[in-house]
Design an enzyme around this catalytic site. Sequence first.
Site, short mmCIF file in Angstrom:
data_model
loop_
_atom_site.label_atom_id
_atom_site.label_comp_id
_atom_site.label_asym_id
_atom_site.label_seq_id
_atom_site.Cartn_x
_atom_site.Cartn_y
_atom_site.Cartn_z
CG ASN A 91 2.59 -5.98 -10.10
OD1 ASN A 91 3.54 -5.35 -10.55
ND2 ASN A 91 1.49 -5.39 -9.70
CD GLU A 102 -1.99 -12.30 -14.19
OE1 GLU A 102 -2.15 -11.46 -13.28
OE2 GLU A 102 -2.84 -13.16 -14.46
CB CYS A 122 -1.89 -3.70 -17.14
SG CYS A 122 -2.13 -5.46 -16.83
NE ARG A 147 -5.23 -3.29 -10.03
CZ ARG A 147 -4.77 -2.03 -10.07
NH1 ARG A 147 -5.59 -1.02 -9.84
NH2 ARG A 147 -3.50 -1.79 -10.31
NE ARG A 173 1.39 -9.09 -6.21
CZ ARG A 173 0.39 -8.92 -7.06
NH1 ARG A 173 0.51 -9.38 -8.28
NH2 ARG A 173 -0.70 -8.28 -6.71
CG HIS A 185 -2.13 -0.82 1.10
ND1 HIS A 185 -2.69 -1.51 2.14
CD2 HIS A 185 -2.91 -1.09 0.02
CE1 HIS A 185 -3.76 -2.16 1.72
NE2 HIS A 185 -3.91 -1.92 0.45
#
Length: 561
Positions: free
Chosen positions: A443, A420, A491, A294, A454, A191
């Site tokens: 990610n 991914e 993205c 999302r 991650r 965050h």
Amino acid sequence: MSITGTQEILGTGVVAGYAFADAVWVRPRPELPQAGGVIAEELREAEYERFTAAAQEVADRLKRRAAGAEGDAAQVLEATAKMATDRGWLKQAKKNINSGHPADFAAVRATEKFVAMFEAAGGLMAERTTDLKDVRDRVIAELNGTPEPGLPQVDGTAVLLADDLAPADTATLDKDHIVALVTVLGGPTSHTAIIARQLDIPCVVAAGLELEELQAGTPLFVDGATGQIVVGADEAAAEAKVAEYRETSARIAQWRGPAQTKDGHRVQLLANVADGKAARTAAESQAEGIGLYRTEMSFLSASQEPTVEEQAAVYSEVFDAFPESKVVIRTLDAGSDKPISYATLEEEDNPALGVRGLRIARDNEELLARQLDAIAAAAQKRGADAQTWVMAPMVATAHEAQWFAGLCRERGLTAGAMVEVPAVALMAEKILPHLDFVSIGTNDLTQYTMAADRLSPHLAYLTDPWQPAVLRLIQRTCEVAREHNVPVGVCGEAAADPQLAAVLTGLGVNSLSAASSAVAAAGAQLSELTLEQCQEAARVACDAAGAVEGRTAVRELLANA
């Protein structure tokens, strides 16, 4: 000009930029109470009412902050406010109080239970322990009548240090006073990192225990790109670097799209959003559309599956922000660190490698079908030329790609998939022909390529999108995509790094999608380079021995361009 000093600490840089100011630490957390006296049975109901009143006050305070914030910051504050009045947490606290514990110790015991549950779940759930502990501490402070823990009062400017910043603090930082963030823990997708990108504040995470030795008032130079923290830096040299950064920031603020290299090679710059509010913010930026919507955020807050009509109404809010532009929607990316009670397995031994993303639909195709119906219904209200693209997360095989594409095309939707899982890049020649486009989620691609969680602060050096192994998988995807005329987007958080944006362009990526606040920096960087220079940067990054070497080599190359 290199900055040197008496001591250097190296963390993981997540938001580029330079800062030089004295260090300040966040206000200390309250000392956690220990088991003590027993509350008499006739006083327990009143004690629970005291607890719920404190929790409600904390929630209301966080909601007021959320109302004054926007984008990711508002979402984080709203989510933290919900934790303060979570029914499960309150129920556990009530149980503790009915056992005779005082309200403050009941909060500690209730939090311990949920922290253990979150840590066992791993992934993003494990990261939420920081949020829950923050709520616990705020409630305890409210119960004790002491100041809320968190941000200190800063009159001038300062570099803010913390073990790991609570979302509620990160989201309400004053950029006029806090010029950089440095945390002991955290990772590139924490965050703290996400909100620091939105605020465009230089940020370094996972700096390690060495940071805790620094005293408040210590002058620090912070390089948010390399993760370098210099103690005792030469003041003149440090100030010159900061002036350079401010000049660059001013130039970026003046940049206007559409994005292209110096010699006219177009790259589409898009925004990542999670709801209508974020989409409206993105529409005010230089983003040309949305590259990642999302949708799971609408599911996570619901106790049961939203109806097709309810979903369509939510999706329309995002479409309305970009009525004539491309919007790329990711279907439900639940499971692992984002469990949904009515859709995902309750327990998995290794949820990050379990039933998540598109895999949920193997046993629940109707869930996916209803979401696609809702997307199609909302898309019908868009302009005739507006592009509505839909992609599935966690695709791993050609069969999955073909199956998902068929479901999309039955509804008149443009079909794509996330890259991914490394298998998609390795089997691209079999998978891409089934699709209209692909988008690389750096990610997760990095996490799975490097076999490193991650969200782990201890593995941040591995979960770096500059890893040559990751860039080579992207390179292979782009090579096969060109053969089949399939557009490739990125993205993941990699798209928010201006120099990495140049590398990705050189690899053959057609569009880049990031937080709307990061779009202009990527566009300004590309405008200063030719396509050939981007391709050379890509070659250098792919040929490097590691992430640090690649980043350094590209940085030197572009500085001389």
